[in-house]
Scaffold this motif. Structure first.
Motif, PDB file in Angstrom:
ATOM      1  N   LEU A   1      52.128  28.066  30.332  1.00 23.42           N
ATOM      2  CA  LEU A   1      51.140  29.139  29.774  1.00 23.42           C
ATOM      3  C   LEU A   1      49.726  29.026  30.483  1.00 23.42           C
ATOM      4  N   HIS A   2      49.237  27.594  30.780  1.00 19.21           N
ATOM      5  CA  HIS A   2      48.005  27.352  31.475  1.00 19.21           C
ATOM      6  C   HIS A   2      47.846  28.134  32.666  1.00 19.21           C
ATOM      7  N   MET A   3      49.015  27.961  33.609  1.00 18.05           N
ATOM      8  CA  MET A   3      49.042  28.646  34.640  1.00 18.05           C
ATOM      9  C   MET A   3      49.027  30.428  34.566  1.00 18.05           C
ATOM     10  N   LEU A   4      49.579  30.756  33.609  1.00 19.25           N
ATOM     11  CA  LEU A   4      49.508  32.372  33.229  1.00 19.25           C
ATOM     12  C   LEU A   4      47.621  32.513  33.069  1.00 19.25           C
ATOM     13  N   GLU A   5      47.437  31.575  32.222  1.00 21.82           N
ATOM     14  CA  GLU A   5      46.080  32.000  31.858  1.00 21.82           C
ATOM     15  C   GLU A   5      45.097  31.813  33.275  1.00 21.82           C
ATOM     16  N   ARG A   6      45.239  30.782  34.049  1.00 24.24           N
ATOM     17  CA  ARG A   6      44.635  30.602  35.130  1.00 24.24           C
ATOM     18  C   ARG A   6      44.836  31.702  36.195  1.00 24.24           C
ATOM     19  N   THR A   7      45.842  32.363  36.182  1.00 26.09           N
ATOM     20  CA  THR A   7      46.329  33.580  37.071  1.00 26.09           C
ATOM     21  C   THR A   7      45.396  34.768  36.536  1.00 26.09           C
ATOM     22  N   GLY A   8      45.426  34.917  35.200  1.00 26.03           N
ATOM     23  CA  GLY A   8      44.484  35.969  34.750  1.00 26.03           C
ATOM     24  C   GLY A   8      43.149  35.736  35.193  1.00 26.03           C
ATOM     25  N   PHE A   9      42.608  34.374  35.158  1.00 25.87           N
ATOM     26  CA  PHE A   9      41.072  34.069  35.448  1.00 25.87           C
ATOM     27  C   PHE A   9      40.821  34.621  37.429  1.00 25.87           C
ATOM     28  N   LEU A  10      42.040  34.301  38.021  1.00 27.13           N
ATOM     29  CA  LEU A  10      42.180  34.453  39.244  1.00 27.13           C
ATOM     30  C   LEU A  10      41.952  35.987  39.339  1.00 27.13           C
ATOM     31  N   ILE A  11      42.614  36.731  38.637  1.00 32.41           N
ATOM     32  CA  ILE A  11      42.385  38.197  38.777  1.00 32.41           C
ATOM     33  C   ILE A  11      41.138  38.732  38.384  1.00 32.41           C
ATOM     34  N   LEU A  12      40.455  38.340  37.563  1.00 31.34           N
ATOM     35  CA  LEU A  12      38.964  38.544  37.110  1.00 31.34           C
ATOM     36  C   LEU A  12      38.364  38.142  38.290  1.00 31.34           C
ATOM     37  N   GLY A  13      38.382  36.875  38.961  1.00 29.99           N
ATOM     38  CA  GLY A  13      37.506  36.829  39.996  1.00 29.99           C
ATOM     39  C   GLY A  13      37.805  37.744  41.417  1.00 29.99           C
ATOM     40  N   PHE A  14      39.023  37.827  41.587  1.00 29.52           N
ATOM     41  CA  PHE A  14      39.347  38.841  42.738  1.00 29.52           C
ATOM     42  C   PHE A  14      38.664  40.264  42.353  1.00 29.52           C
ATOM     43  N   TRP A  15      38.710  40.593  41.274  1.00 27.09           N
ATOM     44  CA  TRP A  15      37.999  42.013  40.900  1.00 27.09           C
ATOM     45  C   TRP A  15      36.579  41.966  41.184  1.00 27.09           C
ATOM     46  N   LEU A  16      35.949  41.049  40.859  1.00 21.98           N
ATOM     47  CA  LEU A  16      34.656  40.871  40.946  1.00 21.98           C
ATOM     48  C   LEU A  16      34.302  40.458  42.199  1.00 21.98           C
ATOM     49  N   ALA A  17      34.938  39.823  43.056  1.00 22.87           N
ATOM     50  CA  ALA A  17      34.809  39.702  44.459  1.00 22.87           C
ATOM     51  C   ALA A  17      34.784  40.877  45.255  1.00 22.87           C
ATOM     52  N   PHE A  18      35.817  41.819  44.944  1.00 23.27           N
ATOM     53  CA  PHE A  18      35.816  42.887  45.817  1.00 23.27           C
ATOM     54  C   PHE A  18      35.032  44.000  45.120  1.00 23.27           C
ATOM     55  N   PHE A  19      34.648  43.974  43.974  1.00 28.20           N
ATOM     56  CA  PHE A  19      33.626  45.210  43.311  1.00 28.20           C
ATOM     57  C   PHE A  19      32.696  44.475  42.396  1.00 28.20           C
ATOM     58  N   PRO A  20      31.648  43.825  43.198  1.00 27.96           N
ATOM     59  CA  PRO A  20      30.582  43.052  42.695  1.00 27.96           C
ATOM     60  C   PRO A  20      29.459  43.865  42.084  1.00 27.96           C
ATOM     61  N   ARG A  21      29.315  44.975  42.468  1.00 30.38           N
ATOM     62  CA  ARG A  21      28.177  46.068  41.895  1.00 30.38           C
ATOM     63  C   ARG A  21      28.375  46.418  40.355  1.00 30.38           C
ATOM     64  N   THR A  22      27.344  45.911  39.748  1.00 28.97           N
ATOM     65  CA  THR A  22      27.328  46.098  38.326  1.00 28.97           C
ATOM     66  C   THR A  22      25.983  46.650  37.996  1.00 28.97           C
ATOM     67  N   PRO A  23      26.133  47.274  36.725  1.00 21.18           N
ATOM     68  CA  PRO A  23      24.750  47.593  36.089  1.00 21.18           C
ATOM     69  C   PRO A  23      24.017  46.383  35.495  1.00 21.18           C
ATOM     70  N   PHE A  24      22.791  46.421  35.454  1.00 17.02           N
ATOM     71  CA  PHE A  24      21.946  45.252  34.813  1.00 17.02           C
ATOM     72  C   PHE A  24      22.008  43.994  35.503  1.00 17.02           C
ATOM     73  N   SER A  25      21.986  43.952  36.749  1.00 21.67           N
ATOM     74  CA  SER A  25      22.062  42.715  37.677  1.00 21.67           C
ATOM     75  C   SER A  25      21.097  42.721  38.504  1.00 21.67           C
ATOM     76  N   LEU A  26      20.526  41.377  38.818  1.00 21.20           N
ATOM     77  CA  LEU A  26      19.717  41.127  39.462  1.00 21.20           C
ATOM     78  C   LEU A  26      19.868  41.472  40.965  1.00 21.20           C
ATOM     79  N   ASP A  27      21.196  41.607  41.338  1.00 20.55           N
ATOM     80  CA  ASP A  27      21.757  42.027  42.852  1.00 20.55           C
ATOM     81  C   ASP A  27      21.189  43.382  42.864  1.00 20.55           C
ATOM     82  N   ARG A  28      21.278  44.294  41.889  1.00 16.75           N
ATOM     83  CA  ARG A  28      20.959  45.781  42.192  1.00 16.75           C
ATOM     84  C   ARG A  28      19.424  45.947  42.109  1.00 16.75           C
ATOM     85  N   TRP A  29      18.674  45.041  41.548  1.00 15.07           N
ATOM     86  CA  TRP A  29      17.319  45.137  41.375  1.00 15.07           C
ATOM     87  C   TRP A  29      16.744  44.629  42.707  1.00 15.07           C
TER      88      TRP A  29
END
Length: 165
Positions: free
Chosen positions: A127-155
């Protein structure tokens, strides 16, 4: 409207939710550890993975790093780099879990406070590994699609918010 058009509109908002969710996870993980640093050190020690000389430093600095990373994610500052740091951290946690599981250790991971040795048969490594796999998916999403509204990066880039584009 094609799928690509819909994705182009939705992606920044999905990435915003992912970014804020990751920050929330980090805050939820860091606060209990900061409130009980000796327990955080015991949790790190229970893995029997790091040399004892650095266990206290690692157990003390981990929640501080988690809060710092959460701050970067909340602000949307260096978002891609924050996602990469997240991926490295989650991979490290997964290696630790695999190590503990492979060596027959019965420990609470201590990811959200607590941690250390627990009674035999009370761990749930899959279960812990499954949870961490979900966390990896979140990280990969944001690494590939980092543009977000309300961010200092955009500003800092002078990029208009999605609603203004």
């Amino acid at each position: 409207m094609t799928f690509r058009d819909r994705f182009t509109v939705a992606q920044p908002w999905i990435s915003l939710l992912v970014r804020l969710g990751m920050a929330g996870i980090l805050i939820a993980a860091a606060i209990p550890k900061l409130m009980d640093i000796p327990q955080s050190i015991r949790a790190v020690r229970a893995y029997q993975l790091l040399p004892e000389a650095i266990v206290p430093l690692f157990g003390t600095m981990l929640p501080i790093f988690e809060l710092l990373l959460a701050a970067f994610l909340l602000a949307g500052l260096f978002t891609r780099w924050a996602a990469i740091a997240w991926l490295i951290m989650i991979t490290g946690f997964m290696v630790g879990l695999i190590w503990a599981w492979a060596h027959g250790l019965s420990i609470d991971c201590g990811c959200f406070g607590g941690g250390g040795e627990v009674a035999e048969g009370t761990t749930n490594y899959p279960l812990h590994m499954l949870e961490r796999t979900g966390f990896l998916i979140l990280g990969f999403w944001l690494a590939f699609f980092p543009r977000t509204p309300f961010s200092l990066d955009r500003w800092m880039a002078g990029d208009p918010e999605p609603a203004d584009a």
